[in-house]
Motif scaffolding. Structure first.
Motif, PDB file in Angstrom:
ATOM      1  N   TYR A   1     -36.717  69.633  -9.073  1.00  0.00           N
ATOM      2  CA  TYR A   1     -37.365  70.730  -9.805  1.00  0.00           C
ATOM      3  C   TYR A   1     -38.714  70.231 -10.300  1.00  0.00           C
ATOM      4  CZ  TYR A   1     -38.516  74.267 -13.259  1.00  0.00           C
ATOM      5  OH  TYR A   1     -39.170  75.248 -13.974  1.00  0.00           O
ATOM      6  N   ASN A   2     -39.787  70.839  -9.815  1.00  0.00           N
ATOM      7  CA  ASN A   2     -41.156  70.453 -10.186  1.00  0.00           C
ATOM      8  C   ASN A   2     -41.352  68.936 -10.088  1.00  0.00           C
ATOM      9  OD1 ASN A   2     -41.697  73.130 -10.589  1.00  0.00           O
ATOM     10  ND2 ASN A   2     -41.759  73.025 -12.825  1.00  0.00           N
ATOM     11  N   SER A   3     -41.039  68.409  -8.914  1.00  0.00           N
ATOM     12  CA  SER A   3     -41.064  66.955  -8.693  1.00  0.00           C
ATOM     13  C   SER A   3     -42.136  66.547  -7.688  1.00  0.00           C
ATOM     14  CB  SER A   3     -39.691  66.494  -8.188  1.00  0.00           C
ATOM     15  OG  SER A   3     -38.662  66.891  -9.052  1.00  0.00           O
ATOM     16  N   GLU A   4     -43.193  67.337  -7.572  1.00  0.00           N
ATOM     17  CA  GLU A   4     -44.180  67.110  -6.520  1.00  0.00           C
ATOM     18  C   GLU A   4     -44.819  65.718  -6.575  1.00  0.00           C
ATOM     19  OE1 GLU A   4     -47.979  69.077  -6.677  1.00  0.00           O
ATOM     20  OE2 GLU A   4     -47.622  69.782  -8.715  1.00  0.00           O
ATOM     21  N   LEU A   5     -44.919  65.120  -7.769  1.00  0.00           N
ATOM     22  CA  LEU A   5     -45.609  63.834  -7.894  1.00  0.00           C
ATOM     23  C   LEU A   5     -44.828  62.674  -7.293  1.00  0.00           C
ATOM     24  CD1 LEU A   5     -47.044  64.082 -11.530  1.00  0.00           C
ATOM     25  CD2 LEU A   5     -48.234  64.469  -9.373  1.00  0.00           C
ATOM     26  N   TYR A   6     -43.485  62.777  -7.309  1.00  0.00           N
ATOM     27  CA  TYR A   6     -42.687  61.613  -6.952  1.00  0.00           C
ATOM     28  C   TYR A   6     -41.694  61.832  -5.812  1.00  0.00           C
ATOM     29  CZ  TYR A   6     -44.324  60.479 -11.664  1.00  0.00           C
ATOM     30  OH  TYR A   6     -45.097  60.270 -12.761  1.00  0.00           O
ATOM     31  N   ILE A   7     -41.421  63.067  -5.442  1.00  0.00           N
ATOM     32  CA  ILE A   7     -40.304  63.320  -4.527  1.00  0.00           C
ATOM     33  C   ILE A   7     -40.533  62.730  -3.136  1.00  0.00           C
ATOM     34  CG2 ILE A   7     -41.110  65.611  -3.815  1.00  0.00           C
ATOM     35  CD1 ILE A   7     -38.112  66.420  -3.720  1.00  0.00           C
ATOM     36  N   ALA A   8     -41.777  62.664  -2.684  1.00  0.00           N
ATOM     37  CA  ALA A   8     -42.026  62.091  -1.356  1.00  0.00           C
ATOM     38  C   ALA A   8     -41.581  60.632  -1.316  1.00  0.00           C
ATOM     39  CB  ALA A   8     -43.505  62.209  -1.000  1.00  0.00           C
ATOM     40  N   GLU A   9     -41.880  59.894  -2.371  1.00  0.00           N
ATOM     41  CA  GLU A   9     -41.479  58.484  -2.432  1.00  0.00           C
ATOM     42  C   GLU A   9     -39.962  58.356  -2.508  1.00  0.00           C
ATOM     43  OE1 GLU A   9     -42.925  54.407  -4.727  1.00  0.00           O
ATOM     44  OE2 GLU A   9     -43.251  56.354  -5.681  1.00  0.00           O
TER      45      GLU A   9
ATOM     46  N   ASP B   1     -37.151  61.690  -8.568  1.00  0.00           N
ATOM     47  CA  ASP B   1     -38.277  60.905  -9.065  1.00  0.00           C
ATOM     48  C   ASP B   1     -37.963  59.412  -9.122  1.00  0.00           C
ATOM     49  OD1 ASP B   1     -36.411  61.152 -11.050  1.00  0.00           O
ATOM     50  OD2 ASP B   1     -37.803  61.812 -12.607  1.00  0.00           O
ATOM     51  N   ASP B   2     -36.836  59.000  -8.550  1.00  0.00           N
ATOM     52  CA  ASP B   2     -36.469  57.595  -8.547  1.00  0.00           C
ATOM     53  C   ASP B   2     -36.695  56.983  -7.167  1.00  0.00           C
ATOM     54  OD1 ASP B   2     -35.776  57.829 -11.204  1.00  0.00           O
ATOM     55  OD2 ASP B   2     -33.654  58.164 -10.800  1.00  0.00           O
TER      56      ASP B   2
ATOM     57  N   CYS C   1     -25.686  54.451 -14.242  1.00  0.00           N
ATOM     58  CA  CYS C   1     -26.916  55.181 -13.948  1.00  0.00           C
ATOM     59  C   CYS C   1     -26.624  56.218 -12.875  1.00  0.00           C
ATOM     60  CB  CYS C   1     -28.003  54.217 -13.480  1.00  0.00           C
ATOM     61  SG  CYS C   1     -29.525  55.017 -12.938  1.00  0.00           S
ATOM     62  N   ASN C   2     -26.807  57.487 -13.194  1.00  0.00           N
ATOM     63  CA  ASN C   2     -26.468  58.573 -12.282  1.00  0.00           C
ATOM     64  C   ASN C   2     -27.119  58.389 -10.913  1.00  0.00           C
ATOM     65  OD1 ASN C   2     -25.126  61.378 -12.305  1.00  0.00           O
ATOM     66  ND2 ASN C   2     -27.129  61.822 -11.448  1.00  0.00           N
ATOM     67  N   SER C   3     -28.380  58.003 -10.901  1.00  0.00           N
ATOM     68  CA  SER C   3     -29.136  57.911  -9.662  1.00  0.00           C
ATOM     69  C   SER C   3     -28.802  56.670  -8.843  1.00  0.00           C
ATOM     70  CB  SER C   3     -30.641  57.922  -9.959  1.00  0.00           C
ATOM     71  OG  SER C   3     -31.383  58.332  -8.841  1.00  0.00           O
ATOM     72  N   ALA C   4     -27.936  55.813  -9.379  1.00  0.00           N
ATOM     73  CA  ALA C   4     -27.545  54.601  -8.659  1.00  0.00           C
ATOM     74  C   ALA C   4     -26.128  54.686  -8.116  1.00  0.00           C
ATOM     75  CB  ALA C   4     -27.656  53.384  -9.582  1.00  0.00           C
TER      76      ALA C   4
ATOM     77  N   ILE D   1     -32.083  50.385  -7.729  1.00  0.00           N
ATOM     78  CA  ILE D   1     -32.761  51.645  -8.065  1.00  0.00           C
ATOM     79  C   ILE D   1     -33.894  51.359  -9.050  1.00  0.00           C
ATOM     80  CG2 ILE D   1     -32.504  53.736  -9.493  1.00  0.00           C
ATOM     81  CD1 ILE D   1     -31.641  54.329  -6.762  1.00  0.00           C
ATOM     82  N   THR D   2     -35.021  52.027  -8.851  1.00  0.00           N
ATOM     83  CA  THR D   2     -36.060  52.074  -9.881  1.00  0.00           C
ATOM     84  C   THR D   2     -35.962  53.447 -10.535  1.00  0.00           C
ATOM     85  OG1 THR D   2     -37.526  50.579  -8.678  1.00  0.00           O
ATOM     86  CG2 THR D   2     -38.523  51.963 -10.382  1.00  0.00           C
ATOM     87  N   TYR D   3     -35.601  53.433 -11.805  1.00  0.00           N
ATOM     88  CA  TYR D   3     -35.329  54.659 -12.562  1.00  0.00           C
ATOM     89  C   TYR D   3     -36.510  54.965 -13.470  1.00  0.00           C
ATOM     90  CZ  TYR D   3     -33.293  57.340 -16.455  1.00  0.00           C
ATOM     91  OH  TYR D   3     -33.052  58.261 -17.451  1.00  0.00           O
ATOM     92  N   ARG D   4     -37.037  56.177 -13.392  1.00  0.00           N
ATOM     93  CA  ARG D   4     -38.173  56.566 -14.234  1.00  0.00           C
ATOM     94  C   ARG D   4     -37.681  57.140 -15.565  1.00  0.00           C
ATOM     95  NH1 ARG D   4     -42.849  56.720 -10.877  1.00  0.00           N
ATOM     96  NH2 ARG D   4     -42.294  56.966  -8.667  1.00  0.00           N
ATOM     97  N   ARG D   5     -38.285  56.685 -16.632  1.00  0.00           N
ATOM     98  CA  ARG D   5     -37.973  57.211 -17.969  1.00  0.00           C
ATOM     99  C   ARG D   5     -39.237  57.852 -18.531  1.00  0.00           C
ATOM    100  NH1 ARG D   5     -35.118  53.096 -21.675  1.00  0.00           N
ATOM    101  NH2 ARG D   5     -33.312  53.876 -20.511  1.00  0.00           N
ATOM    102  N   TYR D   6     -39.058  59.040 -19.142  1.00  0.00           N
ATOM    103  CA  TYR D   6     -40.194  59.820 -19.619  1.00  0.00           C
ATOM    104  C   TYR D   6     -40.197  59.916 -21.145  1.00  0.00           C
ATOM    105  CZ  TYR D   6     -40.260  61.225 -14.740  1.00  0.00           C
ATOM    106  OH  TYR D   6     -40.296  61.208 -13.376  1.00  0.00           O
TER     107      TYR D   6
END
Length: 306
Positions: free
Chosen positions: A14-22, A93-94, A153-156, A200-205
């Protein structure tokens, strides 16, 4: 690996244009190649959909919604659509280490564990700093510590698809939905492992540490902790919170006794962390005594079932 099982990787966006390609590329570049990558664009208002559409790999399954339903519903729909023997979770975004799936599937194929996570790199988007996560690794520690916090970690996470399809995400819990998912699985006897490699590299905002977010998270966390104790058959009044000395001896020792009976071989360090949640912080001159109390209670719990 011969006859490698299919792995369904689920990526809500959702609105992840900056990171989703990576994020997408990190999955396509996995050394474990027998995958399907299910991407759910949940009504993004930025260019997320255009980025997704730019990928033509045949392993990608695209679900494009014009309405925003929320991450819980998106994840559940992807679980329903998944056709793999295993399901791997991945946020948009991860970044996944290239060896992530290969290492996790090797563990899961041994049949000793049902779900496998890993340590992570934590990237602070506010400061640009990257740090090592603080993790526990054994099944006993991970399941016991779910009584005080979520050490997964959910994304891992990667696990058996049949378990995800049995439980899925609770649509009534929107702030700690992943925590509650692991609680249900752990209480039902699912076996967990965290690999020490940082896969995993997890992004924190900054928004994740805002006072509003933390207050919502605190309230739902208490409800999840109480529910976990209920599912384990433990008195929910034992849920961890700061208590005066006499009361925390009763509740803290009571919780440790029950957890160590259900999950043999909980480490001394994990028992110490659990009991610490019953103590007040900033005890001034009494700090050495509270630390000694914590150590003695944790040592007793660790020896209880040894």
């Amino acid at each position: 690996m011969k006859n490698t099982p299919l792995v369904s990787v689920l990526m809500p966006a959702y609105n992840s244009e900056l990171y989703i390609a990576e994020a997408i590329q990190s999955i396509l570049n996995q050394t474990y190649q027998n995958i399907e990558l299910i991407i759910f664009d949940d009504g993004s208002s930025d260019k997320t959909r255009q980025v997704i559409e730019g990928f033509t790999d045949s392993r990608i399954i695209k679900i494009l919604s014009d309405q925003n339903y929320g991450v819980v519903r998106a994840r559940n729909e992807m679980i329903d659509r998944a056709s793999g023997q295993y399901i791997a979770l991945m946020d948009a975004d991860d970044i996944a280490d290239p060896s992530r799936l290969e290492k996790q599937i090797s563990i899961l194929e041994s049949e000793q564990y049902d779900l496998c996570g890993s340590a992570q790199w934590v990237l602070d988007e506010g400061t640009g700093q990257i740090k090592k996560s603080k993790d526990k690794f054994s099944d006993a520690d991970l399941r016991a510590l779910l009584s005080v916090y979520c050490g997964l970690c959910n994304s891992a996470m990667t696990g058996k698809a049949e378990i995800f399809k049995r439980f899925k995400y609770d649509t009534s819990i929107l702030t700690s939905e992943d925590y509650y998912l692991w609680v249900q699985m752990a209480a039902a006897g699912s076996r967990f492992l965290n690999l020490p490699e940082r896969l995993i590299t997890y992004r924190r905002y900054p928004a994740q540490t805002s006072s509003v977010h933390l207050e919502k998270f605190k309230l739902t966390t208490i409800e999840v902790q109480k529910k976990y104790l209920e599912l384990l058959g433990i008195n929910p009044d034992f849920y961890p919170r700061h208590l005066p000395f006499k009361q925390r001896l009763v509740n803290g020792i009571g919780l440790l006794r029950e957890l160590n009976r259900r999950f043999p071989r909980v480490s001394l360090k994990a028992n110490t962390e659990i009991y610490a949640r019953f103590q007040y912080r900033r005890n001034g001159i009494y700090t050495p005594f509270t630390r000694l109390e914590r150590l003695l209670v944790a040592l007793w719990a660790s020896l209880l079932v040894s």
